[in-house]
Design an enzyme around this catalytic site. Structure first.
Site, PDB file in Angstrom:
ATOM      1  N   LYS A  99       0.833  -1.213   0.000  1.00  0.00           N
ATOM      2  CA  LYS A  99       0.000   0.000   0.000  1.00  0.00           C
ATOM      3  C   LYS A  99       0.871   1.269   0.000  1.00  0.00           C
ATOM      4  O   LYS A  99       0.585   2.213  -0.727  1.00  0.00           O
ATOM      5  CB  LYS A  99      -0.935   0.029   1.230  1.00  0.00           C
TER       6      LYS A  99
ATOM      7  N   ARG B 294      -9.633   0.399   9.137  1.00  0.00           N
ATOM      8  CA  ARG B 294      -9.240  -0.984   9.423  1.00  0.00           C
ATOM      9  C   ARG B 294     -10.302  -1.718  10.229  1.00  0.00           C
ATOM     10  O   ARG B 294     -10.098  -2.882  10.574  1.00  0.00           O
ATOM     11  CB  ARG B 294      -7.940  -0.988  10.209  1.00  0.00           C
TER      12      ARG B 294
ATOM     13  N   ARG C 143      11.381  -6.481   4.881  1.00  0.00           N
ATOM     14  CA  ARG C 143      11.314  -5.044   5.185  1.00  0.00           C
ATOM     15  C   ARG C 143      11.900  -4.760   6.568  1.00  0.00           C
ATOM     16  O   ARG C 143      12.547  -3.748   6.788  1.00  0.00           O
ATOM     17  CB  ARG C 143       9.847  -4.590   5.122  1.00  0.00           C
TER      18      ARG C 143
ATOM     19  N   ARG D 182      11.334  -0.903  12.056  1.00  0.00           N
ATOM     20  CA  ARG D 182      10.025  -0.970  12.720  1.00  0.00           C
ATOM     21  C   ARG D 182       9.966  -2.163  13.654  1.00  0.00           C
ATOM     22  O   ARG D 182      10.212  -3.298  13.252  1.00  0.00           O
ATOM     23  CB  ARG D 182       8.919  -1.093  11.650  1.00  0.00           C
TER      24      ARG D 182
ATOM     25  N   ARG E  35      -0.391  -9.257  13.585  1.00  0.00           N
ATOM     26  CA  ARG E  35      -0.901  -8.222  12.666  1.00  0.00           C
ATOM     27  C   ARG E  35      -1.791  -8.833  11.592  1.00  0.00           C
ATOM     28  O   ARG E  35      -2.845  -8.281  11.266  1.00  0.00           O
ATOM     29  CB  ARG E  35       0.270  -7.455  12.041  1.00  0.00           C
TER      30      ARG E  35
HETATM   31  P1  AMP Z   1       0.789   0.286   9.272  1.00  0.00           P
HETATM   32  O1  AMP Z   1       1.982   1.140   9.049  1.00  0.00           O
HETATM   33  O2  AMP Z   1      -0.390   0.702   8.465  1.00  0.00           O
HETATM   34  O3  AMP Z   1       1.088  -1.183   9.125  1.00  0.00           O
HETATM   35  O4  AMP Z   1       0.356   0.501  10.806  1.00  0.00           O
HETATM   36  C1  AMP Z   1       1.237   0.209  11.868  1.00  0.00           C
HETATM   37  C2  AMP Z   1       0.439   0.051  13.162  1.00  0.00           C
HETATM   38  O5  AMP Z   1      -0.243   1.294  13.466  1.00  0.00           O
HETATM   39  C3  AMP Z   1      -0.673  -0.992  13.142  1.00  0.00           C
HETATM   40  O6  AMP Z   1      -0.195  -2.299  13.400  1.00  0.00           O
HETATM   41  C4  AMP Z   1      -1.578  -0.485  14.258  1.00  0.00           C
HETATM   42  O7  AMP Z   1      -1.038  -0.745  15.542  1.00  0.00           O
HETATM   43  C5  AMP Z   1      -1.515   1.035  14.036  1.00  0.00           C
HETATM   44  N1  AMP Z   1      -2.548   1.471  13.074  1.00  0.00           N
HETATM   45  C6  AMP Z   1      -2.345   2.058  11.860  1.00  0.00           C
HETATM   46  N2  AMP Z   1      -3.507   2.340  11.259  1.00  0.00           N
HETATM   47  C7  AMP Z   1      -4.479   1.926  12.101  1.00  0.00           C
HETATM   48  C8  AMP Z   1      -5.901   1.918  12.039  1.00  0.00           C
HETATM   49  N3  AMP Z   1      -6.556   2.406  10.969  1.00  0.00           N
HETATM   50  N4  AMP Z   1      -6.578   1.404  13.100  1.00  0.00           N
HETATM   51  C9  AMP Z   1      -5.942   0.930  14.182  1.00  0.00           C
HETATM   52  N5  AMP Z   1      -4.601   0.876  14.304  1.00  0.00           N
HETATM   53  C10 AMP Z   1      -3.870   1.372  13.274  1.00  0.00           C
END
Ligand code: AMP
Length: 191
Positions: A14, A89, A128, A134, A146
């Protein structure tokens, strides 16, 4: 205003595809993961609230995420449209997003879903993790949490948009350019 949801599991590509979409269509990118990481880096109250969820691969509570997105939309009212990446999400987030956009007299034009098999996702996330720094990309256990969160809480969001006839599934395995070409075809039906 044309607003797009870029949807898919962690590791679907994404972030990479968002960069191409922004360049071509000039949309404002709203990645909730990036926004949370910024808050973590700056040590804000919101960052402190989100940290334990993020470090453990769990979703941050809906009200925290929705408040942050609301604020970001309001800060960029002049944008020609938004690309939402990693948001919504949960179904509650998707419903809240519809309301937030309706307040700005706009809505979601389409949801583009990147489809990638689970084994490929794990491989990509571990790869990654070698360079991203991260905490949530570092080990298979966290990656499994996740993906589990995605399967239980996020997959129903696809049904939510299917119910509005706005979903478009794209094969997320292949070259970055090839996948982007398919996204452009899907997006151009809304421009
Ligand atoms: P991402 O970079 O999109 O993989 O997000 C990293 C982490 O941020 C996720 O594993 C969640 O802990 C938190 N996070 C990001 N977006 C959301 C969302 N829309 N709802 C809840 N938690 C989120």
């Amino acid at each position: 205003m044309v607003n797009i949801v870029l949807f898919g599991p962690p590791g679907a590509g994404k972030g990479t595809q968002s960069e191409h979409i922004i360049q071509k269509y000039g949309l404002k990118h709203i990645s909730t993961g990036d926004l949370f990481r910024k808050h973590l880096g700056e040590g804000t109250q919101l960052g402190k609230e989100a940290r334990s969820y993020m470090d453990n691969g769990k979703l941050v509570p809906d009200e925290v995420v929705i408040g942050m997105v609301d604020e970001t939309i309001n800060e960029h009212k002049e944008a020609p449209g938004f690309i939402f990446d990693g948001f919504p999400r949960t179904v509650a987030q998707a419903e809240a997003l519809d309301k937030l956009l309706a307040d700005h007299k706009t809505g979601i034009a389409c949801m583009i879903e990147l489809d990638v098999p689970q084994e490929e996702l794990k491989k990509r996330l571990l790869e990654r993790g070698k360079t991203s720094g991260r905490a949530d990309d570092q080990n298979e256990e966290k990656i499994n949490v996740r993906i589990g969160e995605y399967l239980t809480k996020t997959v129903p969001v696809a049904k939510f948009y299917a119910g509005q006839d706005k979903n478009c599934k794209i094969n997320g395995v292949g070259s970055v350019e090839g996948i982007f070409g398919d996204i452009v075809k899907a997006m151009d039906t809304h421009y």
